[in-house]
Design an enzyme around this catalytic site. Structure first.
Site, PDB file in Angstrom:
ATOM      1  N   CYS A   1      48.905 -33.200  24.239  1.00 23.10           N
ATOM      2  CA  CYS A   1      49.619 -31.940  24.414  1.00 23.10           C
ATOM      3  C   CYS A   1      48.780 -30.861  23.744  1.00 23.10           C
ATOM      4  CB  CYS A   1      51.065 -32.008  23.887  1.00 23.10           C
ATOM      5  SG  CYS A   1      51.274 -32.197  22.114  1.00 23.10           S
ATOM      6  N   GLY A   2      49.341 -29.698  23.495  1.00 24.03           N
ATOM      7  CA  GLY A   2      48.549 -28.626  22.895  1.00 24.03           C
ATOM      8  C   GLY A   2      47.977 -29.012  21.542  1.00 24.03           C
ATOM      9  N   THR A   3      48.845 -29.497  20.656  1.00 28.08           N
ATOM     10  CA  THR A   3      48.412 -29.897  19.314  1.00 28.08           C
ATOM     11  C   THR A   3      48.445 -31.406  19.103  1.00 28.08           C
ATOM     12  OG1 THR A   3      50.640 -29.767  18.410  1.00 28.08           O
ATOM     13  CG2 THR A   3      49.292 -27.745  18.321  1.00 28.08           C
ATOM     14  N   GLY A   4      49.131 -32.131  19.960  1.00 29.97           N
ATOM     15  CA  GLY A   4      49.329 -33.561  19.772  1.00 29.97           C
ATOM     16  C   GLY A   4      50.553 -33.872  18.929  1.00 29.97           C
TER      17      GLY A   4
ATOM     18  N   HIS B   1      47.864 -53.301   5.060  1.00 25.85           N
ATOM     19  CA  HIS B   1      49.209 -52.716   4.957  1.00 25.85           C
ATOM     20  C   HIS B   1      50.271 -53.512   5.717  1.00 25.85           C
ATOM     21  CE1 HIS B   1      47.036 -49.442   3.167  1.00 25.85           C
ATOM     22  NE2 HIS B   1      46.395 -49.185   4.305  1.00 25.85           N
TER      23      HIS B   1
ATOM     24  N   HIS C   1      43.984 -49.804   9.849  1.00 31.67           N
ATOM     25  CA  HIS C   1      44.920 -49.866   8.725  1.00 31.67           C
ATOM     26  C   HIS C   1      46.382 -49.834   9.137  1.00 31.67           C
ATOM     27  CE1 HIS C   1      42.272 -49.247   5.068  1.00 31.67           C
ATOM     28  NE2 HIS C   1      41.438 -49.330   6.086  1.00 31.67           N
ATOM     29  N   ASN C   2      46.708 -49.167  10.248  1.00 29.92           N
ATOM     30  CA  ASN C   2      48.120 -48.987  10.607  1.00 29.92           C
ATOM     31  C   ASN C   2      48.493 -49.580  11.951  1.00 29.92           C
ATOM     32  OD1 ASN C   2      47.220 -46.059   9.165  1.00 29.92           O
ATOM     33  ND2 ASN C   2      48.812 -47.274   8.194  1.00 29.92           N
TER      34      ASN C   2
ATOM     35  N   GLY D   1      53.787 -32.692  18.973  1.00 29.81           N
ATOM     36  CA  GLY D   1      55.034 -32.964  19.698  1.00 29.81           C
ATOM     37  C   GLY D   1      55.037 -34.350  20.308  1.00 29.81           C
TER      38      GLY D   1
ATOM     39  N   ASP E   1      51.544 -33.100  28.523  1.00 32.61           N
ATOM     40  CA  ASP E   1      52.453 -32.025  28.900  1.00 32.61           C
ATOM     41  C   ASP E   1      51.615 -30.943  29.589  1.00 32.61           C
ATOM     42  OD1 ASP E   1      51.188 -30.535  26.899  1.00 32.61           O
ATOM     43  OD2 ASP E   1      53.019 -30.128  25.783  1.00 32.61           O
TER      44      ASP E   1
END
Length: 154
Positions: free
Chosen positions: A70-73, A137, A103-104, A75, A13
């Site tokens: 993005c800014g924080t990841g 998992h 693991h995921n 969103g 973004d």
């Protein structure tokens, strides 16, 4: 070192546009071929739009993995995870990134331009690209897939 055979899509973004440009430049210099879906400036673009573009490419199999910035990841991770079949992981360090793969079986890595530096992001991305799902998992991942199917059907 590079994980050259992987097809990678990347989106951002406006808050992470300059961050993405720097990451793309270094990754391309290192031989990676990355499909840049946008955004194309620091003034215009929506995180949800770019997240959906990358998520659709990953789920369709047109690319192997996605990277969203993005800014924080946060969103990007939230928007990408709305697409059935996506397992987007929000990571800020190498350990989180590796664990998200091993693991995921994360297929999209999300991070934030306000949270880590470009060199930290590059090291984390490289570790994530080389990490492989270790079969952990499996029951949980099957259950998440069932939730995706349930959401589409119901």
């Amino acid at each position: 070192m590079m994980q050259q055979q992987l097809k990678i899509a990347m989106g951002c973004d406006p808050a992470a546009y300059d961050f993405k440009v720097e990451i793309l430049k270094v990754m391309e210099q290192n031989g990676y071929s990355i499909y840049d879906v946008g955004c194309d400036s620091a003034q215009e673009g929506l995180f949800a739009t770019e997240a959906k573009k990358v998520a659709d490419l990953v789920v369709s199999g047109q690319v192997d993995r996605g990277i969203l910035l993005c800014g924080t990841g946060q969103g990007m991770a939230m928007a990408a995870n709305k697409v059935p079949g996506v397992r987007a992981a929000l990571c800020f360090d190498i350990f989180q990134a590796i664990m998200s793969r091993e693991h995921n079986n994360a297929n999209i890595l999300c991070t934030g331009a306000w949270m880590i530096t470009v060199p930290e992001a590059l090291r984390m991305i490289e570790a994530w690209l080389f990490a492989n799902y270790a079969g952990h998992h499996q029951d949980g991942l099957k259950l998440m897939d069932a939730y995706d199917r349930e959401g589409r059907e119901g």
